[in-house]
Design an enzyme around this catalytic site. Structure first.
Site, PDB file in Angstrom:
ATOM      1  CD  GLU A 147      60.190  65.605  45.358  1.00 30.86           C
ATOM      2  OE1 GLU A 147      61.236  66.299  45.363  1.00 30.86           O
ATOM      3  OE2 GLU A 147      59.475  65.474  44.345  1.00 30.86           O
ATOM      4  CD  GLU A 202      62.405  60.456  40.906  1.00 31.05           C
ATOM      5  OE1 GLU A 202      61.517  60.770  41.723  1.00 31.05           O
ATOM      6  OE2 GLU A 202      62.515  60.998  39.789  1.00 31.05           O
TER       7      GLU A 202
HETATM    8  O1  KIV Z   1      55.693  63.527  40.677  1.00 38.11           O
HETATM    9  C1  KIV Z   1      55.693  62.321  40.391  1.00 38.11           C
HETATM   10  O2  KIV Z   1      55.059  61.875  39.422  1.00 38.11           O
HETATM   11  C2  KIV Z   1      56.476  61.424  41.247  1.00 38.11           C
HETATM   12  C3  KIV Z   1      56.716  60.035  40.786  1.00 38.11           C
HETATM   13  C4  KIV Z   1      57.557  60.022  39.587  1.00 38.11           C
HETATM   14  C5  KIV Z   1      57.254  59.187  41.855  1.00 38.11           C
HETATM   15  O3  KIV Z   1      56.896  61.836  42.266  1.00 38.11           O
END
Ligand code: KIV
Length: 258
Positions: A113, A177
């Site tokens: 991220e 997202e």
């Molecule tokens: O943790 C997760 O499932 C994700 C997705 C929603 C992209 O990062």
């Protein structure tokens, strides 16, 4: 590094949509594999499976355990594993953890991220032959409150810069997202790497959802989730039938008995 798989995925950009879903176990990944380009062991398993309040406290070993299980159900999809919060706070920590995840799970890539300074981390991982998927917009590891991103001009130029920097750092694709519709369109057009949207409109090159949400299992149904089936209801019915039959001594029958 499985670069053939990565190239194949990248070649689909603007030709066909990428199908991506999460899995936390072999039983689910073997169903998804036929349909998906990417299967992600998301750190969303913290909330979805372990009942935690957020994704902040899941650790590398838990991600590895689920990654090993998911790997067993996959024949063709690209397996991506989320690096949990804290596991990439410096480049050397990131390298150590990413290598461990890759070695134990035989995954194809890790996902990171976005957080201010992680371009160098992506760059460093990529230069060590580790495939990295980026993730911008609403990034649950670093944000407390849910918010759609990219509504203001300031936010828009910041997010475009982040996306470009992540591409420049060598990421092979990027999750957007909960990003505003017109901005996700802009980013998808600017970038050469594929964008994978969640709550970011059908302008993205692909879509991802948490499988438990799509199946109606998680109880988490924000606007960007479409529940394709209500598995909760189906499970409740099955369990209630089981209870009824046990109480009435209708189960087990002779054919279920040794
Ligand atoms: O943790 C997760 O499932 C994700 C997705 C929603 C992209 O990062």
């Amino acid at each position: 590094m499985n670069n053939i798989k990565i190239k194949k995925l990248q070649n689909k950009k603007s030709k066909s949509k990428l199908i991506c879903l999460t899995a936390y176990s072999k039983s689910v990944s073997q169903i998804l594999d036929k349909f998906c380009d990417v299967i992600l062991v998301g750190d969303s398993l913290a909330n979805t499976l372990y009942g935690m309040r957020n994704t902040h406290n899941i650790d590398v070993n838990t991600m590895i355990k689920h990654g090993i299980s998911v790997r067993q159900g996959i024949k063709k999809s690209l397996l991506v594993i989320d690096m949990p919060k804290g596991s990439y706070r410096t480049l050397s920590i990131a390298k150590k953890n990413a290598k461990l995840i890759l070695k134990k799970t035989k995954c194809d890539a890790v996902k990171i991220e976005h957080n201010k300074n992680n371009y160098n981390i992506i760059k460093g991982l990529v230069s060590s032959n580790i495939n990295v998927m980026g993730h911008i917009g609403f990034t649950p590891q670093f944000k407390k409150k849910f918010k759609v991103e990219g509504k203001t001009l300031n936010q828009q130029s910041r997010l475009i810069k982040q996306a470009q920097d992540i591409e420049k750092a060598g990421a092979f694709s990027i999750v957007l997202e909960c990003i505003d519709t017109s901005l996700s369109n802009k980013i998808t057009k600017i970038l050469k790497i594929p964008t994978i949207g969640i709550g970011s409109s059908n302008n993205c090159d692909g879509q991802i959802l948490v499988t438990d949400d799509l199946l109606g299992l998680s109880g988490f149904y924000p606007k960007f989730v479409k529940r394709y089936v209500n598995l909760n209801k189906i499970i409740k019915k099955a369990v209630s039938n089981f209870k009824k039959e046990v109480l009435l001594k209708k189960f087990p029958k002779i054919k279920n008995t040794y």
